[in-house]
Design an enzyme around this catalytic site. Sequence first.
Site, PDB file in Angstrom:
ATOM      1  N   CYS A   1     -16.854 -59.777   3.550  1.00 26.13           N
ATOM      2  CA  CYS A   1     -17.921 -59.861   2.545  1.00 26.13           C
ATOM      3  C   CYS A   1     -18.594 -58.507   2.338  1.00 26.13           C
ATOM      4  CB  CYS A   1     -18.957 -60.915   2.936  1.00 26.13           C
ATOM      5  SG  CYS A   1     -19.775 -60.597   4.527  1.00 26.13           S
TER       6      CYS A   1
ATOM      7  N   GLU B   1     -16.030 -59.994  -2.384  1.00 27.13           N
ATOM      8  CA  GLU B   1     -15.349 -60.345  -1.146  1.00 27.13           C
ATOM      9  C   GLU B   1     -13.904 -59.856  -1.240  1.00 27.13           C
ATOM     10  OE1 GLU B   1     -15.911 -63.647   1.115  1.00 27.13           O
ATOM     11  OE2 GLU B   1     -18.061 -63.697   0.783  1.00 27.13           O
TER      12      GLU B   1
END
Length: 373
Positions: free
Chosen positions: A331, A365
């Site tokens: 992330c 991401e």
Amino acid sequence: MDCTYFGKCGSCTLFEKSYEEQLLFKLNREKQRFSDLTNLEFDVIKSEEKNFRNRAEFRMWKSFDENNNPIISYAMNDFDKNALIIDECQIVSNHIKEIMPKLLDEIQNSDVLKTKLFACEFLNSTKKDILVTLIYHRKLEDNWIKKAKELEAKLNIKIIGRSRKQKIVLSEDFIKEELSIDKSAFYFEYKEGGFTQPNTNVNIKMIEWVLSNIETSETDLCELYCGGGNFTIPLSKKFNKVLATEISKTSIKSALKNCKLNSITNIDFIRMSSEEFVEALNKKREFRRLKDVDLKSYNFSTVFVDPPRSGIDETTTNLIKNFNKIIYISCNPETLHRDLKELTKTHKIVKFAIFDQFSYTKHIESGVILNII
């Protein structure tokens, strides 16, 4: 000032671009970032352009009309960190969008519900199961419970009340979800306070991307930072056995429950940090939590990691270098780049993807698959 479209509140930071433009901006940025490590074409997993968030949080803002009567509104911070009243939010799911004005009307017409209401959180599934958490700066009494139960029944929602050192669950503290992944149904319960992926459609595509890029194996999978089993459960179909670790008690409880919901028996979940797991594997410490787990019985070939924004610590990095295949979901591209500089000393990047979980923001991401050299 209202907010009825993307961009006025500080949660959307790429609002000046169309969806395709903002996605291209992020793609080119990440290609440049990782150009010293790979020249692969990136797989790009797109989001829906509207109504894609199944989790949302809003401040509750009090203002006054011309007769000095209080008016309750949803609000977010603008780019100057000032409160910005929101009439409608285009990025939340259609179900959350539908419930928001109805909930606000009920709160506005009840002194019990609106007094010192500070924030409101929504958690929604694609099955139209929705949980609303109302957060207060006061102790919640029996009169609040009575009124909130009436509201729960009227709107067909689940409500939790929170204040300092107080959590009141009126019915259930979770929502039920069913995901169709590679044409198979998987069942989950998402608990209030636990981590869930905010963009359900992209989450499904993330899991399918991993599944499509690994082969079915007779060996075993090791997963670190497993959460509630979001990846673990679908991936278990590809391996003989799975050993998964997670530090959060809430997430481990959810993972065990989700295993039962899917009748899966080849996963062992362990509540421990990745650092502790390394100590256990290296026999530096004994853990009572492992008394029913025979580490020697595992024949690991693949490791799956989905760490927090801080990335992987040095101890864990040294551990995962020992696996033939590394699957890394990130992330935070900055810490991913840092970690890949070390991992590519022993492994080669064979697949790279970006997943647009947070459309209209600068966040992205990533997914990387590496094979041992």
